[in-house]
Motif scaffolding. Structure first.
Motif, mmCIF file in Angstrom:
data_model
loop_
_atom_site.group_PDB
_atom_site.id
_atom_site.type_symbol
_atom_site.label_atom_id
_atom_site.label_comp_id
_atom_site.label_asym_id
_atom_site.label_seq_id
_atom_site.Cartn_x
_atom_site.Cartn_y
_atom_site.Cartn_z
ATOM 1 N N ALA A 49 0.868 -1.176 0.000
ATOM 2 C CA ALA A 49 0.000 0.000 0.000
ATOM 3 C C ALA A 49 0.905 1.226 0.000
ATOM 4 O O ALA A 49 2.101 1.132 0.263
ATOM 5 N N VAL A 50 0.329 2.366 -0.288
ATOM 6 C CA VAL A 50 1.068 3.624 -0.332
ATOM 7 C C VAL A 50 0.618 4.487 0.840
ATOM 8 O O VAL A 50 -0.578 4.631 1.076
ATOM 9 N N ASN A 61 0.722 11.421 3.498
ATOM 10 C CA ASN A 61 0.135 12.308 4.509
ATOM 11 C C ASN A 61 -0.633 11.534 5.581
ATOM 12 O O ASN A 61 -1.711 11.938 6.010
ATOM 13 N N GLY A 62 -0.089 10.397 5.975
ATOM 14 C CA GLY A 62 -0.692 9.604 7.036
ATOM 15 C C GLY A 62 -1.904 8.784 6.624
ATOM 16 O O GLY A 62 -2.559 8.188 7.464
ATOM 17 N N ILE A 63 -2.215 8.744 5.322
ATOM 18 C CA ILE A 63 -3.364 7.983 4.825
ATOM 19 C C ILE A 63 -2.849 6.859 3.932
ATOM 20 O O ILE A 63 -1.967 7.067 3.099
ATOM 21 N N VAL A 64 -3.417 5.662 4.105
ATOM 22 C CA VAL A 64 -3.022 4.506 3.316
ATOM 23 C C VAL A 64 -3.871 4.446 2.041
ATOM 24 O O VAL A 64 -5.097 4.557 2.095
ATOM 25 N N MET A 98 -4.262 2.422 -1.980
ATOM 26 C CA MET A 98 -3.867 1.329 -2.858
ATOM 27 C C MET A 98 -2.872 1.901 -3.872
ATOM 28 O O MET A 98 -2.926 3.088 -4.185
ATOM 29 N N PRO A 99 -1.974 1.074 -4.405
ATOM 30 C CA PRO A 99 -0.960 1.605 -5.310
ATOM 31 C C PRO A 99 -1.475 2.004 -6.696
ATOM 32 O O PRO A 99 -0.837 2.789 -7.382
ATOM 33 N N VAL A 100 -2.624 1.493 -7.123
ATOM 34 C CA VAL A 100 -3.201 1.882 -8.412
ATOM 35 C C VAL A 100 -4.597 2.437 -8.139
ATOM 36 O O VAL A 100 -5.483 1.718 -7.683
ATOM 37 N N ARG A 101 -4.745 3.757 -8.389
ATOM 38 C CA ARG A 101 -5.976 4.452 -8.012
ATOM 39 C C ARG A 101 -6.633 5.145 -9.206
ATOM 40 O O ARG A 101 -5.961 5.502 -10.166
ATOM 41 N N ILE A 102 -7.954 5.357 -9.083
ATOM 42 C CA ILE A 102 -8.726 6.038 -10.124
ATOM 43 C C ILE A 102 -9.321 7.307 -9.525
ATOM 44 O O ILE A 102 -9.939 7.273 -8.465
#
Length: 107
Positions: A16-17, A20-23, A25-29
């Motif tokens: 995961a990525v 700014n402290g938020i997780v 997914m590595p591929v996002r839309i």
């Protein structure tokens, strides 16, 4: 842009990525409906064995939503502090200017 969802595949590494402290997914839309644009961002390289299947699914989806244009940008991360360069940079800059979208690069 509004987060719409993510893409997952058995071919992607289990990670995961954190931004700014938020997780994420590595591929996002993401979508900007008012500008009629959808952006797919990948923070991981797509393995060649998965690229055909993933691109086929994306093309089928884009046809289903009647996408007019597809712009594919590829780049390589640098550790020199330089701004990333893309082979299609001039085309992308023209598209973004037409859509009145400004990108900010952070170091």
């Amino acid at each position: 842009m509004k987060y719409m969802g993510s893409i997952d595949s058995k071919y992607f590494p289990p990670l995961a990525v954190l931004f700014n402290g938020i997780v994420y997914m590595p591929v996002r839309i993401y979508e900007a409906a008012e500008k009629e644009i959808v952006v797919i961002i990948s923070d991981i390289p797509i393995h060649p064995s998965a690229s055909y299947d993933i691109s086929k699914v994306l093309i089928d989806w884009m046809q289903a939503i009647n996408a007019n244009n597809i712009v594919s940008i590829a780049g390589i991360a640098t550790t020199t502090g330089e701004r990333p360069r893309f082979s299609e940079e001039r085309l992308v800059q023209n598209c973004l200017k037409k859509l009145k979208i400004r990108l900010k690069y952070s170091r």
